[in-house]
Design an enzyme around this catalytic site. Sequence first.
Site, PDB file in Angstrom:
ATOM      1  CG  ASP A 168      -0.377   0.115   2.531  1.00  0.00           C
ATOM      2  OD1 ASP A 168       0.715  -0.553   2.657  1.00  0.00           O
ATOM      3  OD2 ASP A 168      -0.665   0.494   3.553  1.00  0.00           O
ATOM      4  CG  HIS A 182      -1.397  -7.006  -1.776  1.00  0.00           C
ATOM      5  ND1 HIS A 182      -2.741  -7.094  -2.348  1.00  0.00           N
ATOM      6  CD2 HIS A 182      -1.437  -5.929  -1.176  1.00  0.00           C
ATOM      7  CE1 HIS A 182      -3.189  -6.034  -2.052  1.00  0.00           C
ATOM      8  NE2 HIS A 182      -2.791  -5.361  -1.372  1.00  0.00           N
ATOM      9  CG  ASP A 211       3.656 -16.386  -5.668  1.00  0.00           C
ATOM     10  OD1 ASP A 211       3.441 -15.134  -5.485  1.00  0.00           O
ATOM     11  OD2 ASP A 211       4.532 -16.453  -6.646  1.00  0.00           O
ATOM     12  CD  GLU A 214       0.439  -5.610   1.967  1.00  0.00           C
ATOM     13  OE1 GLU A 214      -0.351  -6.483   2.597  1.00  0.00           O
ATOM     14  OE2 GLU A 214       0.840  -4.469   1.823  1.00  0.00           O
TER      15      GLU A 214
HETATM   16  O1  9MR Z   1       2.018  -6.950   9.488  1.00  0.00           O
HETATM   17  C1  9MR Z   1       0.944  -6.640   9.880  1.00  0.00           C
HETATM   18  C2  9MR Z   1       0.128  -7.538  10.917  1.00  0.00           C
HETATM   19  O2  9MR Z   1       1.113  -8.030  12.063  1.00  0.00           O
HETATM   20  C3  9MR Z   1      -1.249  -7.091  11.524  1.00  0.00           C
HETATM   21  O3  9MR Z   1      -1.784  -8.113  11.901  1.00  0.00           O
HETATM   22  C4  9MR Z   1      -2.117  -6.683  10.195  1.00  0.00           C
HETATM   23  C5  9MR Z   1      -3.547  -6.202  10.668  1.00  0.00           C
HETATM   24  O4  9MR Z   1      -3.183  -4.976  11.238  1.00  0.00           O
HETATM   25  O5  9MR Z   1      -1.626  -5.596   9.393  1.00  0.00           O
HETATM   26  C6  9MR Z   1      -0.238  -6.133   8.946  1.00  0.00           C
HETATM   27  O6  9MR Z   1       0.412  -5.021   8.123  1.00  0.00           O
HETATM   28  C7  9MR Z   1      -0.286  -4.240   7.205  1.00  0.00           C
HETATM   29  C8  9MR Z   1      -0.609  -3.007   7.371  1.00  0.00           C
HETATM   30  O7  9MR Z   1      -1.543  -2.962   8.527  1.00  0.00           O
HETATM   31  C9  9MR Z   1      -0.644  -2.153   6.225  1.00  0.00           C
HETATM   32  N1  9MR Z   1       0.252  -2.360   5.333  1.00  0.00           N
HETATM   33  C10 9MR Z   1       0.622  -3.605   4.805  1.00  0.00           C
HETATM   34  C11 9MR Z   1       0.779  -4.553   6.251  1.00  0.00           C
HETATM   35  C12 9MR Z   1       1.318  -5.750   5.811  1.00  0.00           C
HETATM   36  O8  9MR Z   1       0.314  -6.471   5.292  1.00  0.00           O
END
Ligand code: 9MR
Length: 746
Positions: A342, A669, A717, A726
């Site tokens: 993102d 992602h 994947d 991601e």
């Molecule tokens: O890595 C994060 C994970 O530990 C959390 O459970 C999750 C939900 O809050 O979010 C993950 O982080 C994401 C973030 O919220 C937004 N940018 C992408 C991150 C990786 O997926």
Amino acid sequence: MKRRRTALLSLATLLGAALTTLPAQSAGADEVEQVRNGGFDTTADPWWTSNVTAGLTGGQLCADVPGGTANRWDSSIGQNDITLVKGTTYRFSFRASGVPEGHAVRAIVGLAVSPYDTWQEATPVLDAAGDSYSYTFTSPVDSAQAQVAFQVGGSADPWRFCLDDVSLLGGVPPVVYEPDTGPRVRVNQVAYLPAGPKNATLVTDAAAKLPWQLKNSAGDTVAHGWSVPRGLDASSGQNVHTIDFGAYRKRGAGFTLVADGETSRPFDIGAAAYEQLGLDAVKYYYTQRSGIAIRDDLRPGYGRAAGHAGVAPNLGDTSVPCRPGECDYRLDVSGGWYDAGDHGKYVVNGGIAAWEVLSTYERSLVARTGHPSRLGDGTLALPESGNHVPDVLDEARWELDFLLKMQVPDGQPLAGMAHHKIHDAQWTGLPLLPSDDPQQRELHLPTTAATLNLAATAAQAARLYRPYDKAFAAKALSAARKAWTAALAHPDVYADAADGTGGGAYNDDNVTDEFYWAAAELYLTTGEQRFADHVLNSPLHTADVFGSNGFDWSRTAAAGRLDLALVPSKLPGRDDVRRSVVRGADKYLAALASQPYGMPYAPEGNRYDWGSSHQVLNNAVVLATAYDVTGASKYRDAAVQSMDYILGRNALNISYVTGYGEANAQHQHSRWYAHQLDPKLPSPPAGTLAGGANSSIQDPYAQSKLQGCVGQFCYIDDIQSWSTNETAINWNAALTRMASFVADQG
Ligand code: 9MR
């Protein structure tokens, strides 16, 4: 597609599938066509078109698509008023062609009205002769407002799209997703160190030991032996044996391991791949940079315009307001690294990621096997290369400068605290280059956790940059002190768990660990008694901070503990600190020994966590630190062996690092490494770590493929699977640290 954090959907969402999947049962009797006039024989009714010039040609619908539009949906063809029944499985199929070749169509089944949810989407690249496409999915909803649509916009140049035989057949049998796991002999597909451990896992029903042969690239057997039956492996649900060929120590390329009639994917014996990985893992950050154009000469194929540099259509990041009513100032928070796939920038995750990149460098200064020159000036092909500052510090500086900008200015309420995050008001779709993001950017309220992340990393930066830039070191230390004071004054300001629109919440209601970590970094930099007192009085100082899930952005005490163990200081009881790291490593050593796939990760209840691949690596960092502290080879060997799981010795037989290993993750992602959705965009750069197996499969795509998955199998994947696949700056930081350690053992 909108990206959402959803709870697990019911079983009704189960079992969507794409072209690679197999029918689970034969076709039922009640298949019902939902599309009217999919054949275009005499009329185009009731299809609609938008921003194309369409007509019937030879029994198909052809459309001239104008050039110069930005988004796929800026030109489209579709049919509305389709009814979907929740839990029913549909086969969506069509024939399509494109001239000139190489354009893609985004074919969707989704909601015809806002918020335009999509329940099935695919983006095939078209050729001139045309091809038939077929996808099966199960509707997660009841809807009388569904649509089938073909989005063809987003091309700079005009092209011609033709469509025929569109069908949406309801009541077809569900399909079962079968990952392609290749040969049953699972190896590190990249490299084993000549003097290091060499282990493999064999998936087999055989109960008794089996013979194995190690073959060189000419096919000659250079070593042989017997496997060790290990029974049922909980992490995969497979019956497995292990193979130890560590006695073989000769260098070479193209080895394979043969057992039970199967030949493994090829691998090297040597250290060169780790020296390259040690670089690539850090080079990853340059192309994650916000606020600066990425130079194609430095990263061929990855050049792009600056993102969020105050140029339209971006609405930021040079002057960003708070969310409405939350503050009345604006901040220049340009720069930094995009968090993940993102365009958000989050101080908590930015902090731990910057720490681990900096700690990779700091370890190289203090550990007996450290080689700081590996990441020195001129090693990473950065715009700053040649400035006489180690490149790794130049890269981390890009993030540190951003983190400092997130601090609330003097004179404002909560001055000295750090805003939790800055991101788009709404989730954006994929693909989307950072420079094309039209969303409003917003600062979110300061939190104690973000403030302490700033304090910890700015304090660490103060000691590491002092030899190169005294003014910056002083600025960082004063920001760290100010943040620390502000956190003490506001010790329990937490992020809202529900604040997950347009960006992740990164909420954390326990900041005892962030206080401990920040105090440790401030102490290591200043030697001041008050920070030592905070460290020594923290309940975490004597607690076991090395849990099965490893440390991460929300569990940061280990960051403090590892640095207190490694970085020289006069802390009373420092030997106990070092012993505590060794005790933590002993637990990971036991976990590794218990796992037939040989990783130091055995999460409670076999529940793989979000980002599990980096948790494997962070547990390995504890093992590596125990080696740095004690010199005992069992810790070094275990740390080195942990890379095997990451690089292919796993149930899926996949390397989680792009560009490393014969079968490697390539569709992470990401809004700009979105090659899977747009052939004109690149795949992630070599050295990008995928999040990896995640038992909670929060995204609908993973839910449609992986219901009921066991541990290691909860990964796919595909670019749509944001909960298993991601890329993220904190995850690559763990890879950075471990790749550097392993390179140092070569
Ligand atoms: O890595 C994060 C994970 O530990 C959390 O459970 C999750 C939900 O809050 O979010 C993950 O982080 C994401 C973030 O919220 C937004 N940018 C992408 C991150 C990786 O997926």
